[in-house]
Enzyme design. Structure first.
Site, PDB file in Angstrom:
ATOM      1  N   HIS A 461      98.030  63.820 -50.578  1.00 17.35           N
ATOM      2  CA  HIS A 461      97.656  64.614 -49.405  1.00 17.35           C
ATOM      3  C   HIS A 461      96.152  64.903 -49.398  1.00 17.35           C
ATOM      4  O   HIS A 461      95.461  64.640 -48.396  1.00 17.35           O
ATOM      5  CB  HIS A 461      98.448  65.933 -49.420  1.00 17.35           C
ATOM      6  CG  HIS A 461      98.110  66.866 -48.303  1.00 17.35           C
ATOM      7  ND1 HIS A 461      98.900  66.991 -47.188  1.00 17.35           N
ATOM      8  CD2 HIS A 461      97.068  67.729 -48.123  1.00 17.35           C
ATOM      9  CE1 HIS A 461      98.354  67.882 -46.357  1.00 17.35           C
ATOM     10  NE2 HIS A 461      97.237  68.349 -46.917  1.00 17.35           N
ATOM     11  N   GLU A 462      95.657  65.436 -50.515  1.00 18.92           N
ATOM     12  CA  GLU A 462      94.237  65.781 -50.559  1.00 18.92           C
ATOM     13  C   GLU A 462      93.358  64.534 -50.485  1.00 18.92           C
ATOM     14  O   GLU A 462      92.260  64.562 -49.921  1.00 18.92           O
ATOM     15  CB  GLU A 462      93.926  66.597 -51.813  1.00 18.92           C
ATOM     16  CG  GLU A 462      94.654  67.937 -51.894  1.00 18.92           C
ATOM     17  CD  GLU A 462      94.450  68.815 -50.668  1.00 18.92           C
ATOM     18  OE1 GLU A 462      93.400  68.689 -50.000  1.00 18.92           O
ATOM     19  OE2 GLU A 462      95.352  69.624 -50.360  1.00 18.92           O
ATOM     20  N   HIS A 465      92.738  63.645 -46.929  1.00 21.28           N
ATOM     21  CA  HIS A 465      91.582  64.373 -46.391  1.00 21.28           C
ATOM     22  C   HIS A 465      90.279  63.706 -46.825  1.00 21.28           C
ATOM     23  O   HIS A 465      89.331  63.575 -46.044  1.00 21.28           O
ATOM     24  CB  HIS A 465      91.583  65.814 -46.910  1.00 21.28           C
ATOM     25  CG  HIS A 465      92.527  66.736 -46.223  1.00 21.28           C
ATOM     26  ND1 HIS A 465      92.584  66.877 -44.854  1.00 21.28           N
ATOM     27  CD2 HIS A 465      93.449  67.608 -46.729  1.00 21.28           C
ATOM     28  CE1 HIS A 465      93.493  67.790 -44.537  1.00 21.28           C
ATOM     29  NE2 HIS A 465      94.036  68.240 -45.659  1.00 21.28           N
ATOM     30  N   HIS A 468      89.365  60.765 -44.802  1.00 21.50           N
ATOM     31  CA  HIS A 468      88.846  61.177 -43.498  1.00 21.50           C
ATOM     32  C   HIS A 468      87.342  61.454 -43.594  1.00 21.50           C
ATOM     33  O   HIS A 468      86.571  61.136 -42.670  1.00 21.50           O
ATOM     34  CB  HIS A 468      89.603  62.437 -43.046  1.00 21.50           C
ATOM     35  CG  HIS A 468      89.577  62.685 -41.573  1.00 21.50           C
ATOM     36  ND1 HIS A 468      90.221  63.753 -40.999  1.00 21.50           N
ATOM     37  CD2 HIS A 468      88.992  62.016 -40.543  1.00 21.50           C
ATOM     38  CE1 HIS A 468      90.034  63.733 -39.685  1.00 21.50           C
ATOM     39  NE2 HIS A 468      89.293  62.683 -39.385  1.00 21.50           N
TER      40      HIS A 468
END
Length: 670
Positions: A461-462, A465, A468
């Site tokens: 998940h991290e 980010h 991105h």
């Protein structure tokens, strides 16, 4: 000697020279950088030339570079490696930064220049990104109160300064409570615990300076303890401490802070002409209104609560079979849910963890990024802020893309949770710069470090980010990377979680810590098959928090947030044995700052899109379909906030999704 925070950084890729920076460097560097930023703003506002995009908006984009540099280092340390000196600095800096922000947006000459550009925008011959930056700048100034004057302007300034103080105090109180509590375990208290929990407890005890094992309030330790300990009395003690963070009375109690924060947010919204803080906050998000948020949450709440209630009956029967009378309690749920999972799915998390080594899961995330986007990762020798940290240079086709830093282990100096931040964002103006991106997690230590499946999902998940940030390709830093609507920012992170579930990824990287053998296919099938297990519980604890957050901000603020929290849960019919994922006194998402205030729902709003987005890969050539990966980068990951979020998603998928894929993905459909 030159302050290292203000000097040129002659380090690899201009990473902060952490080995040269001392705590006493921050205050003078902050003061000097703040003065420089104010001088730059004054020069823009008082420029005698008529306003142009270059001399006003681009000048604003280029201003404050020294301040950004100092604060990028400071807030990294304040969150991930705090100490009393840094906490004192944070308390000192917070109101000064709020005052600076209010001074900038309250500068009438500057605002008049921005207003003039906004009025004449159609004649300025701007690129699409420039037009977007102008709109966002103008909107940000108006929403900050730039159009206010007189007493209202002063009131807004005071509110923002006080909110900054309250957010800092909330964070530091929570950190203090989490660092202060531990429960020592005798050797016979370890009975029934799997080896990985025992090892983590021994490591935690050693870190606390104890002779034996201990349970702390690190999520990666306390949750598996609640899952596996057969000692109901110890589970109750641990859960009570976990639930009481920020509500223990004394100097670290956050309840009065939460009440004052809600009151001030409501006053802020009303000064700006909004009925409620939720209406103000959601105006710029994809959801748009509190009603749209509540509609989505309730559409999912109803089937989730029904599933949880049915599960509670099964768990209660299991508890009765163990000779335990009375109600199923929150400290019982995880324990009996785990026993049920082992019985019904023949699934034992203790058998899975040896296959989920931290280092191999990092390699797995990197490998997926390489296959999808052509990124390559090379270990980087650079000064970092803690021995736990490690760094990589990220390249593509031999060209530098970013620096990625990972800080994975729990420690008392680190706030709880997991997050991604950029010490420097991607930009091409005023000069080309690659991002420096950090993932911070709170995994339990071990030799080797082993992750639960939930931990591994957090890592992915991290890293979503981080992608991105790393793949951003815009001109202006203000719209780069994760500078997007709050209910869109979780799309890349939650979407990347899906690649952990791809069988070929687990087959390659889920290898036993001792033997190196791949995870047996039967166990892999159980892992994937159990992905939606206990989803009623997980969905209920999350939505309850999101609905309480929304209720707090949608209308007049409650005088007693704890009483209102209880009323909301009662109105929802909250199952007795499930607690909110984040109760008010430790709801850092909402009260450490206003980033997720009225916005905790955004994880589920993004999940509607991430389920649909991953389905587009499956409908094409599979998880690593090159055309879908290219479209994801082209339309979403590289674009940052340079266009409206809905337009970006439509460009990627051709339409907006409904919640059906989310319900299907959570096993709650039908």
């Amino acid at each position: 000697m030159t302050n290292p925070l203000l000097a040129e950084w002659n380090t690899p890729f201009r990473i902060a020279p952490f080995d040269a920076i001392k705590d006493e460097d921050f205050a003078p560097a902050f003061t000097a950088a703040l003065e420089e930023a104010e001088a730059e703003i004054t020069a823009i506002a008082e420029n005698p030339a008529p306003p142009t995009f270059a001399n006003t908006i681009e000048a604003l984009e280029a201003s404050g570079a020294a301040l950004d540099k100092v604060l990028g280092v400071f807030f990294t340390l304040a969150g991930a490696d705090s100490n009393p000196a840094r906490q004192a600095l944070q308390r000192d800096f917070a109101p000064k930064l709020a005052a600076h922000s209010s001074w900038v947006t309250g500068n009438k000459a500057l605002f008049h220049r921005i207003e003039a550009l906004w009025r004449d925008r159609d004649a300025l011959d701007l690129t699409a990104e420039q037009a977007r930056v102008l709109m966002l700048t103008h909107r940000a100034f108006r929403r900050a109160g730039a159009a206010l004057s007189g007493a209202e302007e002063e009131e807004m300034r005071a509110i923002m300064a006080r909110l900054a103080e309250l957010g800092t105090a909330f964070t530091q109180n929570l950190l203090a409570d989490e660092a202060a509590w531990h429960m020592e375990l005798a050797e016979n208290d370890l009975d029934g615990l799997p080896d990985f929990v025992i090892d983590a407890a021994r490591a935690a005890g050693a870190e606390k300076g104890l002779d034996g094992p201990a349970i702390t309030l690190s999520r990666s330790l306390i949750v598996p303890f609640l899952q596996f300990s057969p000692r109901r009395d110890l589970r109750e003690r641990a859960f009570a401490a976990w639930a009481a963070r920020g509500a223990g009375g004394g100097d670290t109690d956050n309840r009065a802070i939460a009440a004052e924060t809600l009151k001030l947010r409501h006053e802020r919204a009303q000064l700006l002409g909004y009925d409620s803080f939720a209406s103000f906050k959601l105006e710029t998000e994809m959801a748009g209104t509190p009603e749209a948020v509540r509609d989505l949450l309730m559409r999912v709440w109803t089937p989730a609560r029904a599933r949880a209630e049915a599960d509670a009956q099964i768990l209660t029967r299991m508890m009765r079979a163990d000779g335990v009378n009375g109600a199923l309690e929150p400290w019982d749920w995880r324990y009996y849910a785990e026993k049920r999972r082992q019985a019904e799915h023949d699934f034992d998390e203790g058998a899975v963890k040896p296959y989920l080594q931290l280092d191999r899961m990092i390699e797995a995330a990197f490998a997926c990024a390489q296959r999808l986007f052509g990124l390559e990762f090379r270990a980087l020798d650079a000064p970092l802020y803690h021995p736990d940290c490690r760094a990589w240079e990220v390249t593509r086709g031999g060209e530098h893309v970013a620096v990625f830093i990972g800080d994975y282990f729990a420690r008392p100096s680190k706030r709880s949770g997991a997050w991604c931040s950029a010490m420097r964002g991607q930009a091409k103006f005023p000069r080309v710069q690659g991002p420096v991106v950090i993932n911070v997690c709170n995994f339990a230590r071990g030799e080797p470090a082993l992750l639960s499946y939930d931990d591994a999902r957090t890592l992915f998940h991290e890293f979503g980010h981080a992608l991105h940030q790393m793949l951003s390709d815009v001109t202006y830093e203000s719209v780069s990377g994760t500078s997007v609507a709050r209910d869109f920012v979780e799309l890349p992170s939650q979407l990347f979680e899906h690649w952990l579930e791809v069988p070929e990824v687990l087959a390659e990287f889920a290898r036993h810590a001792e033997t190196g053998a791949p995870m047996p296919r039967a166990l892999l099938d159980k892992v994937l098959g159990a992905a939606t297990y206990d989803m009623g519980f997980q969905t209920v604890e999350y939505i309850a928090s999101a609905l309480v957050d929304l209720d707090f901000h949608d209308g007049a603020p409650p005088a007693d947030p704890m009483a209102r929290q209880a009323e909301v849960l009662a109105e929802l019919g909250m199952p007795h044995a499930i607690a909110m994922r984040h109760a008010t006194p430790h709801f850092a998402h909402v009260f450490s700052g206003d980033g997720y205030s009225s916005g905790y729902y955004s994880y589920m709003w993004s999940e509607v899109m991430d389920a649909d987005a991953f389905a587009s890969f499956e409908e094409a050539g599979g998880a690593f379909d090159p055309e879908r990966a290219a479209a994801l980068e082209r339309h979403i990951l590289s674009r940052g906030g340079s266009e409206e979020a809905e337009a970006l998603y439509r460009a990627f998928r051709g339409r907006m999704p409904g919640p059906e894929a989310l319900l299907e993905g959570r096993g709650l459909a039908g």
